[in-house]
Design a protein around this motif. Structure first.
Motif, PDB file in Angstrom:
ATOM      1  N   ASN A  59      -5.256   3.018  -0.840  1.00  0.00           N
ATOM      2  CA  ASN A  59      -5.396   4.326   0.075  1.00  0.00           C
ATOM      3  C   ASN A  59      -6.465   5.313  -0.346  1.00  0.00           C
ATOM      4  O   ASN A  59      -6.362   6.337   0.104  1.00  0.00           O
ATOM      5  N   LYS A  60      -7.162   4.988  -1.508  1.00  0.00           N
ATOM      6  CA  LYS A  60      -8.215   6.091  -2.090  1.00  0.00           C
ATOM      7  C   LYS A  60      -7.737   7.355  -2.141  1.00  0.00           C
ATOM      8  O   LYS A  60      -8.295   8.364  -1.678  1.00  0.00           O
ATOM      9  N   GLN A  61      -6.470   7.364  -2.966  1.00  0.00           N
ATOM     10  CA  GLN A  61      -6.016   8.815  -3.307  1.00  0.00           C
ATOM     11  C   GLN A  61      -5.319   8.945  -4.497  1.00  0.00           C
ATOM     12  O   GLN A  61      -4.795   7.722  -5.029  1.00  0.00           O
ATOM     13  N   TRP A  62      -5.209  10.073  -5.351  1.00  0.00           N
ATOM     14  CA  TRP A  62      -4.465  10.085  -6.417  1.00  0.00           C
ATOM     15  C   TRP A  62      -3.139  10.550  -6.126  1.00  0.00           C
ATOM     16  O   TRP A  62      -2.820  10.926  -5.029  1.00  0.00           O
ATOM     17  N   ILE A  63      -2.171   9.819  -6.708  1.00  0.00           N
ATOM     18  CA  ILE A  63      -0.712   9.978  -6.497  1.00  0.00           C
ATOM     19  C   ILE A  63      -0.032  10.164  -7.771  1.00  0.00           C
ATOM     20  O   ILE A  63      -0.518  10.078  -8.981  1.00  0.00           O
ATOM     21  N   ASP A  64       1.210  10.841  -7.773  1.00  0.00           N
ATOM     22  CA  ASP A  64       1.933  11.247  -8.886  1.00  0.00           C
ATOM     23  C   ASP A  64       2.040   9.716  -9.289  1.00  0.00           C
ATOM     24  O   ASP A  64       2.318   8.761  -8.514  1.00  0.00           O
ATOM     25  N   ASP A  65       2.244   9.591 -10.747  1.00  0.00           N
ATOM     26  CA  ASP A  65       2.662   8.055 -11.211  1.00  0.00           C
ATOM     27  C   ASP A  65       3.911   7.306 -10.934  1.00  0.00           C
ATOM     28  O   ASP A  65       3.969   6.436 -10.666  1.00  0.00           O
ATOM     29  N   ASP A  72      -1.221   9.131 -18.802  1.00  0.00           N
ATOM     30  CA  ASP A  72      -1.565  10.091 -17.749  1.00  0.00           C
ATOM     31  C   ASP A  72      -0.526  10.170 -16.937  1.00  0.00           C
ATOM     32  O   ASP A  72       0.302   9.079 -16.765  1.00  0.00           O
ATOM     33  N   TYR A  73      -0.275  11.077 -16.063  1.00  0.00           N
ATOM     34  CA  TYR A  73       0.780  11.306 -15.032  1.00  0.00           C
ATOM     35  C   TYR A  73       0.671  10.873 -13.560  1.00  0.00           C
ATOM     36  O   TYR A  73       1.313  11.170 -12.805  1.00  0.00           O
ATOM     37  N   LYS A  74      -0.696  10.479 -13.610  1.00  0.00           N
ATOM     38  CA  LYS A  74      -1.210  10.174 -12.091  1.00  0.00           C
ATOM     39  C   LYS A  74      -1.908   8.815 -11.989  1.00  0.00           C
ATOM     40  O   LYS A  74      -2.392   8.264 -13.252  1.00  0.00           O
ATOM     41  N   SER A  75      -1.995   8.624 -10.882  1.00  0.00           N
ATOM     42  CA  SER A  75      -2.340   6.905 -10.774  1.00  0.00           C
ATOM     43  C   SER A  75      -3.436   7.137  -9.317  1.00  0.00           C
ATOM     44  O   SER A  75      -3.194   7.885  -8.348  1.00  0.00           O
ATOM     45  N   TYR A  76      -4.502   6.199  -9.341  1.00  0.00           N
ATOM     46  CA  TYR A  76      -5.317   6.329  -8.413  1.00  0.00           C
ATOM     47  C   TYR A  76      -4.834   5.096  -7.716  1.00  0.00           C
ATOM     48  O   TYR A  76      -5.146   4.071  -7.780  1.00  0.00           O
ATOM     49  N   SER A  90      -2.629  -1.922  -5.646  1.00  0.00           N
ATOM     50  CA  SER A  90      -3.306  -1.969  -7.010  1.00  0.00           C
ATOM     51  C   SER A  90      -3.503  -0.298  -7.251  1.00  0.00           C
ATOM     52  O   SER A  90      -4.131   0.396  -6.567  1.00  0.00           O
ATOM     53  N   TYR A  91      -3.695  -0.132  -8.477  1.00  0.00           N
ATOM     54  CA  TYR A  91      -3.709   1.344  -8.925  1.00  0.00           C
ATOM     55  C   TYR A  91      -4.471   1.410 -10.166  1.00  0.00           C
ATOM     56  O   TYR A  91      -4.676   0.354 -10.951  1.00  0.00           O
ATOM     57  N   PHE A  92      -5.336   2.390 -10.372  1.00  0.00           N
ATOM     58  CA  PHE A  92      -6.167   2.703 -11.631  1.00  0.00           C
ATOM     59  C   PHE A  92      -5.618   3.943 -12.234  1.00  0.00           C
ATOM     60  O   PHE A  92      -5.236   5.065 -11.644  1.00  0.00           O
ATOM     61  N   VAL A  93      -5.482   3.888 -13.464  1.00  0.00           N
ATOM     62  CA  VAL A  93      -4.722   4.841 -14.359  1.00  0.00           C
ATOM     63  C   VAL A  93      -5.491   5.098 -15.905  1.00  0.00           C
ATOM     64  O   VAL A  93      -6.052   4.134 -16.176  1.00  0.00           O
ATOM     65  N   PHE A  94      -5.475   6.267 -16.207  1.00  0.00           N
ATOM     66  CA  PHE A  94      -5.844   6.480 -17.576  1.00  0.00           C
ATOM     67  C   PHE A  94      -4.383   6.282 -18.403  1.00  0.00           C
ATOM     68  O   PHE A  94      -3.393   7.146 -18.058  1.00  0.00           O
TER      69      PHE A  94
END
Length: 166
Positions: A155-161, A147-151, A140-144
């Motif tokens: 794993n509770k971290q930002w990653i490259d999309d 944007d080019y990144k996803s939370y 599961s990911y949270f994104v804006f």
């Protein structure tokens, strides 16, 4: 007149008012029987900065970055997208302050965008955890939006999309 700290504090306070609604909507989502074609869940935040509104929509996605649809063959299976938070106000401002605010925002945009995103993502993650998001087996990911990144909520971290599609 405006400060970064007071602006971010106000966003946090306004989002906090929506926590119960978001948490309850997420709890409902977590009971869904997702289509077997679904590889991951993407919670997309759509922010409207000129109206100070945010909405969050869940998309069921496959590994090719396509939204999964089910064409209605099984009504017990969820595929597609659904709002988990309708448009709500995240910041309030008197109309006669708009020009001054937008000047302030432009001067501090780099800092403000970063802190806005952190505040929203932290708030969403807190509601996701409170709703039992850790029980979901799907990544599961949270994104804006746009944007080019996803939370990565697991794993509770930002990653490259692009990482979530590999």
């Amino acid at each position: 007149m405006f400060s970064v700290d007071s602006y971010i504090s106000s966003i946090k306070a306004n989002l906090h008012k929506q926590s119960d609604l978001l948490t309850e909507n997420l709890k409902k989502v977590f009971t869904y029987n997702f289509s077997p074609k679904t590889d991951l869940l993407e919670f997309s935040a759509f922010m409207e900065p000129t109206r100070f509104e945010i909405a969050i929509r869940l998309f069921s996605m496959d590994k090719e970055a396509n939204e999964v649809f089910d064409n209605g063959t099984d009504t017990k299976v969820f595929a597609g997208s659904i709002d988990v938070l309708p448009e709500v106000v995240y910041y309030q401002l008197n109309e006669n302050q708009l020009n001054d605010f937008f000047d302030f925002y432009e001067e501090n945009e780099e800092t403000l965008v970063q802190q806005e995103q952190k505040a929203v993502a932290d708030w969403f993650r807190g509601c996701w955890e409170k709703a039992g998001g850790d029980t979901i087996s799907l990544p599961s990911y949270f994104v804006f939006s746009d944007d080019y990144k996803s939370y990565d909520l697991k794993n509770k971290q930002w990653i490259d999309d692009e990482e979530k599609w590999s």
